[in-house]
Scaffold this motif. Sequence first.
Motif, mmCIF file in Angstrom:
data_model
loop_
_atom_site.group_PDB
_atom_site.id
_atom_site.type_symbol
_atom_site.label_atom_id
_atom_site.label_comp_id
_atom_site.label_asym_id
_atom_site.label_seq_id
_atom_site.Cartn_x
_atom_site.Cartn_y
_atom_site.Cartn_z
ATOM 1 N N GLY A 63 -8.992 -8.478 -3.643
ATOM 2 C CA GLY A 63 -9.771 -6.482 -4.645
ATOM 3 C C GLY A 63 -9.164 -5.806 -3.560
ATOM 4 N N PHE A 64 -7.624 -6.531 -2.904
ATOM 5 C CA PHE A 64 -6.967 -5.256 -2.061
ATOM 6 C C PHE A 64 -6.138 -4.598 -2.859
ATOM 7 N N ARG A 95 -4.443 -4.668 -6.885
ATOM 8 C CA ARG A 95 -4.446 -4.319 -8.447
ATOM 9 C C ARG A 95 -3.536 -4.934 -8.936
ATOM 10 N N GLY A 146 -7.104 -1.522 -4.126
ATOM 11 C CA GLY A 146 -8.170 -1.821 -5.298
ATOM 12 C C GLY A 146 -9.166 -0.985 -3.813
ATOM 13 N N LYS A 147 -10.421 -1.995 -3.432
ATOM 14 C CA LYS A 147 -11.373 -1.448 -2.595
ATOM 15 C C LYS A 147 -11.172 -1.638 -0.696
ATOM 16 N N GLU A 148 -11.438 -0.722 -0.287
ATOM 17 C CA GLU A 148 -11.153 -0.825 1.028
ATOM 18 C C GLU A 148 -12.484 -1.578 1.987
ATOM 19 N N THR A 149 -11.824 -3.383 1.512
ATOM 20 C CA THR A 149 -13.373 -4.682 2.263
ATOM 21 C C THR A 149 -12.633 -5.050 3.484
ATOM 22 N N ARG A 207 1.033 -0.977 -0.071
ATOM 23 C CA ARG A 207 -0.159 -0.122 -0.246
ATOM 24 C C ARG A 207 0.581 0.964 -0.010
#
Length: 690
Positions: free
Chosen positions: A639-640, A642, A656-659, A598
């Motif tokens: 999906g964190f 790409r 990616g998405k924060e999930t 990140r």
Amino acid sequence: MEEIAKKADLLITLDCGITTIAEIARARELGLKTIVTDHHQCLAELPEGPVVNAHRPDSAYPFRQLCGTGVALKLIQALSGTDALGGYLDRAALATVADIVPLTGENRVIVAQGLKRIEGGEACVGLKAMLERAGVQPKGLKASNLAFAVAPRINAAGRIGDAMRAIELLTTVDAKRAKKLAEELDEENKARQGIEQRIMLDALEMLQEVDLVQDRAIILSSPEWHQGVTGIVASRLTERFYKPVLLFHEENDMLTASCRSIPSIHLFDALSRFSELFVRFGGHAQAAGLTIEKRRYDEFKRGFLAHMRTFPNDYFLPKASYDAEMRIKDVNAGLVQALDKLAPFGFGNPAPVLRVKGAVHAARTMGADNSHLRFTLMDGAQISAVGFSMGPRLAEFAAAKELDALICPEMDTYRGANAVRSVLRYARPDTTASADALVSRNERIFFESFINDAQLPEESADIAVTPDANARMEELLTGDIQGSLIIARTPSGAKRALDKLGALGLRERMELCFGAVPRSNENAYHTLLLAPDSAELAPMRFKRILVYDSCLTDGFAAKLLNCCGTTVESAQEGGCDELLEGVEPERESLGQCYRALRQIAPAAYEYASFDALFTAAQKYIQCERKQLLFALSVFGELGFLRVVRGPGQTVKVLAGKETKKKLSESAFYRFIRVAKIPQLRYKEDEQTPI
């Protein structure tokens, strides 16, 4: 012939006539005196009258390799003396190069003296005009300039237009007329190139239905093909597939072929076995032409293909030879100048070939249609390299870490440059190291291959199990030169396979590659493929496939079957353990990787390779490269993050998405669990390591 007899009483043939017995006899019946000058192979019967041909059985002439124009030049010498040759040497040099006869003996003298006259401004006005139109400077003129820039433009006249304009170009003394003719022939050459491309694409499409492993020659026919261009396409196919090629133009009930061959197959001799089937035919060792009735085409094709199977396997195995092995730092201007003293170079006297090894940098395509390749080859020093018609191999070159290459060094003077460049003759990944060194140097690739395969959809695959991989490999590889693909999925399997091939004396006689089979291996020569990249699997012509150690995943086995459409055998030996050494799937380790990734993801920086990305990540975490690749695969699937691949080996990591997701939602993570590797334990309720 009747029309000629009304206007002349002497007929002199040039580059033809040696096999046209009936036609020459008819000319003499009409009262024509005849002189046949030819350089093609003779039949048992010679035409009536004077025949000038060094191949005639009773010839004592010491040099038999003159082209048709060279034979005519010797007739001029015999009639008018050596001093009379000077005014013809420029065109004789052009013809000698264009007809691809050996540049040895008298041919070398003819070309060398002709080049001197052209460079000295003594060329005929037509040749001067064509050189100007082709953008070739007379200063520093080489035989290759005549072969690739001038000859195709002049030949275009006879291939798709009126050949008399080529004769007029080379005989006129009117400079304005010569310029006009050069422009017309240049335009026709462009049209010829378009026709050639269409025929080539058509032939390649036909070859999708041809068994190139079984057939030792390519024989194709179409009524749509332009007879004047099939010879060029046949030459290109011969070079590409390393087999004799016969391309037939169909018209009514007759088929006319342009035929080309490889050095090991004497084409005229091979075709002579079927001469009773032909309406007419002639030629020499490497090129020939024939006409046959359509009703006899299938009979001839079956017979010729059967005859090709009688030759030894090695005849159809390309041989990459070289003159010396050198370091890149020693390939300099002084060396090029020294080698140039051996010129002119061409067929029979090729330019010296050097073997060099180095790392590939900045590989890219060039040319209007991206058909050529340019890159830098480095080994302490560096040299620019050009691979003509190698554009389709860009991905292969970009992926190569070390290249084992055969080059011809030359001075690059394009657009005022004056630097050494290397023209690539042959190249493959450097595989000359020992099995241990070769595998160790590329060990990470095996893990990357495993990661890609583990994420393939699970499919059932019918794989035959072989009890003795060594015995089976020996059986597959020693009977022929084509058709067998050996795959090693693990480092230990690769080492065993390499050692076994070395013991059998086969390692240097077959393709060896990492990741993917080169697309240039269209003949499916025996190949050892290490750490196959499932993303690069494409339809292949192999008849037999042996996975030497283990398929590892059903997904890979299924994709292999789908791509090859043939039987696949596997030793079913080995497992994932050695591939996963250094991989830590615990939540804490994955979390550290995630935070490091990140840190570099928001910059959206494009890294030159995964190695460069790994180096950047090391600023934030200390881990093995395998661990980072493992984390990227899991996070990408969830999906964190790409991972975006760019041209060549370039790569980006994007946020990616924060999930919130469980690690178990990653198919790759689940696969590792099923594999029952002891160190891979996780709890079902583990969440994302954010």
